[in-house]
Every structure is written in structure tokens, then in C-alpha cells.
Design an enzyme around this catalytic site. Structure first.
Site, short mmCIF file in Angstrom:
data_model
loop_
_atom_site.label_atom_id
_atom_site.label_comp_id
_atom_site.label_asym_id
_atom_site.label_seq_id
_atom_site.Cartn_x
_atom_site.Cartn_y
_atom_site.Cartn_z
CG HIS A 274 18.64 16.44 31.81
ND1 HIS A 274 18.84 15.18 31.31
CD2 HIS A 274 17.57 16.36 32.65
CE1 HIS A 274 17.94 14.35 31.82
NE2 HIS A 274 17.16 15.04 32.64
CB CYS B 20 24.31 12.92 28.14
SG CYS B 20 23.40 12.03 29.42
NE ARG C 38 26.19 9.44 31.77
CZ ARG C 38 25.42 8.80 30.92
NH1 ARG C 38 25.59 8.96 29.61
NH2 ARG C 38 24.47 7.99 31.35
#
Length: 348
Positions: free
Chosen positions: A247, A316, A325
Site C-alpha cells: 500500500h 498505487c 501503478r
């Protein structure tokens, strides 16, 4: 009880003296004492009482007539008994009740009629537009509070919880390595098997098998691409691409600042037996999520032209979105057994 008539102090009784005698009602005949209210020589007759017509000595009238006139008191109420009762209620009530509001009076002090009181009460009630605007305002305020709570949960609480879970997994992993309870080999999805170090970013996070949000990423760990068409190599493989996902925001956000890495910055993977040291080689700032070629054994757009031992970090972008991405590649430069101590990248 007020006497009907006073008796004179003379020796004769009341009935023994003639009615016209000055000693009986002579004082009442004196027209000079009443400012000409009755013609001279004629008896003065007191006015009928406001409340009753029973006979009563007009002592109050006589006192009022003889005393100098005074302005009416602050609580004097004109009118009859009903007006006085309303005035008493406004002053606090006959029985100590609360006074009536000022709105229940006319500008001249008189009480309002029922029709006028109802009209004013209806005028004080908020209109339909005011009620609707209040309801809409309350909805907006409630929605804002809920959104604030949700943002606080996403940006703060998920990080707190993910950091706690990741640290617990890392400590358990290190204890198992020291005790010899874990043996290298194939790992189950969600099972931790290595620790990722990025010294420049102060990142120390466990690596788990798989890229499941629930089992891996949302728990603050980094996931290894190890399933289906996205299966990548392991660090100990002689050639291949070791692909990792993490993340960038929320849930521990281990890859939040990987865009700050520069070529040559170390990336270290710690396993039970070895340290694998990579040097950052290149970055792809934006690419579609469908561009799985970045995980190829020789990744596309990485600048590598031949098979080797590579690492790929994916996350991300832009921040707080998952539309695209960001990719960071590194090349292995050192494999160091744990029994020889930490590599220089972790000592400095």
C-alpha cells in the site's frame, strides 16, 4: 365587619335622635368637604360599590376625598374584575404563578384578545421553508461528521492497526528463525517468510506470501506475487524477478515514499538464512494496472536487457487513489549469509 353606621358619643342612642340631626349625618352634609360634588344644603350620597350594592360606610371614599390625590400605582389596572385578574397574572399570578410574557400585552398595556394572541402565536412558529432549511442543514452537518470520522479511520486508525499487526508478525518471524522452528521452503498464502528493509525510507516490514488485501496488504505487510500468471521468482532463485506489492496510503503504507528512491539506494531482503541486497536501478512513475509485463523475468521498461536477479516494487499512484501503478526496479548486488552478519547497507 364594617359597621353600618357609627353611633355618636352623645348620651342619646342612635334611634332617639332625629335623622336630620347634624350629629348623625351632619358631617356628610358638609358639601365643602367634597369639592362641590353635591349642591349646598343637600346630603352627599356615596357612589355604589363596584362589586356590591350592600350598605357600607364610605370611609375609603371619605379618606380619598379628604386626602390629596396621588398618581395611580405601577400595578393599577383599569377596568373591572377580569382586567384586574389578568393584571395580577401578568405580575405573577393570584396564586404565585409565572407572569405572562410581554408579548401577551397590547402596546398600551392592555391584554391581548384570544384572536390576536393566536395570530401572534402562529406568527412566532417557523415557516415550512425554515423547517426544511434546518433539516437540510442537519443532514449536511451529520454527513460532514460521518465523512470526517471515515477519513480519520482510513488515514489514521488503519495505519495504527496495520503497524501493530506488521510488527507482531515481524517479531514472531524473527523468534521462529532464532529458535529454528521454521524451515525454508514453500509458504502458505498470508504466511510471512522474509523482512524487507529500505534504509533510506526507514522501512522495515515483513513479506508474506500472496497479495491478498485481507490476509496480507491490509495488515501492513508487503505481498509477494506468487499466484497464477503473476507468479514471480524468490530471492534465492539464480535468475528471475522478485515481485512485491504494498500500500502507498493507509493500512501501514509501507511503499508511500518509494518515489523518492534514487539509483543506487539499497533495498535489502532478509530471510532465515541470508541477506539479499539490491540496488535501485529505475522507476516507472505511471503505468496502467493491466501492465503485468513489469513482472516479467526481464521486466519491460526497466532498462534491463538480459536475465538476472531483479526485484520489483509495485504500488498505487497518484496518492490516495488506485487508478494507476508506480513501479520501482532493483538489481541484486550481494547475497550474504546471516552467519556473516548484516550487510553494510543495514549497518550504516
Amino acid at each position: 365587619m364594617t359597621q353600618l353606621r357609627p353611633e355618636r358619643e352623645s348620651g342619646a342612642s342612635y334611634g332617639e335622635r332625629p335623622y336630620e340631626h347634624s350629629g348623625a349625618l351632619g358631617e356628610w352634609y358638609d358639601s365643602a368637604a367634597y369639592d362641590g360634588d353635591a349642591p349646598a344644603g343637600e346630603p352627599w350620597i356615596p357612589p355604589a360599590d363596584d362589586e356590591t350594592v350592600a350598605l357600607r360606610i364610605p370611609t375609603e371614599s371619605i379618606s380619598a376625598a379628604t386626602a390629596p390625590s396621588a398618581p395611580p400605582g405601577p400595578h393599577a389596572a383599569p377596568g373591572g374584575r377580569a382586567a384586574r385578574r389578568k393584571a395580577a397574572r401578568r405580575r405573577g399570578g393570584r396564586h404565585g404563578g409565572a407572569p405572562e410574557p410581554e408579548e401577551a400585552q397590547q402596546p398600551d398595556g392592555r391584554p391581548l384578545s384570544r384572536v390576536e394572541a393566536r395570530r401572534r402565536a402562529r406568527a412566532r412558529k417557523p415557516s415550512l421553508g425554515v423547517l426544511v432549511s434546518r433539516a437540510i442543514g442537519e443532514v449536511f452537518i451529520t454527513t460532514g461528521v460521518l465523512m470526517l470520522l471515515f477519513v480519520s479511520y482510513q488515514l489514521w486508525w488503519t495505519n495504527v492497526r496495520a503497524h501493530a499487526q506488521a510488527n507482531k508478525e515481524k517479531n514472531n518471524l524473527q523468534q521462529e528463525w532464532e529458535s529454528g522452528e521454521r524451515s525454508p521452503g514453500t509458504f502458505q498464502p498470508g504466511q510471512g517468510f522474509a523482512i524487507l528493509h529500505i534504509p533510506k525510507l526507514d522501512v522495515v516490514v515483513p513479506i508474506a506470501e500472496g497479495i491478498s488485501n485481507k490476509k496480507v496488504l491490509d495488515r501492513g505487510m508487503v505481498g509477494h506475487y506468487a499466484e497464477g500468471a503473476l507468479k514471480t521468482a524468490m530471492p534465492q532463485d539464480k535468475t528471475g524477478n522478485f515481485g512485491l506489492a504494498g500500500h502507498r496510503n493507509t493500512h501501514g503504507e509501507p511503499f508511500r515514499y518509494i518515489n523518492k528512491l534514487q539509483p543506487g539506494d539499497p533495498i535489502v531482503v532478509e530471510t532465515q538464512d541470508d541477506y539479499y541486497v539490491y540496488k535501485m536501478a529505475s522507476i516507472l512513475p505511471v503505468t496502467p494496472p493491466s501492465n503485468v509485463s513489469v513482472l516479467d523475468p526481464v521486466p519491460k521498461d526497466s532498462g534491463f536487457t538480459e536475465p538476472g536477479r531483479y526485484i520489483t516494487l509495485t504500488t498505487c499512484t497518484p496518492e490516495f487513489t488506485s487508478k494507476y501503478r508506480m513501479i520501482v526496479w532493483g538489481k541484486m548486488v550481494e547475497e550474504r549469509p546471516r552467519n556473516k552478519g548484516k550487510p553494510d547497507a543495514l549497518v550504516q
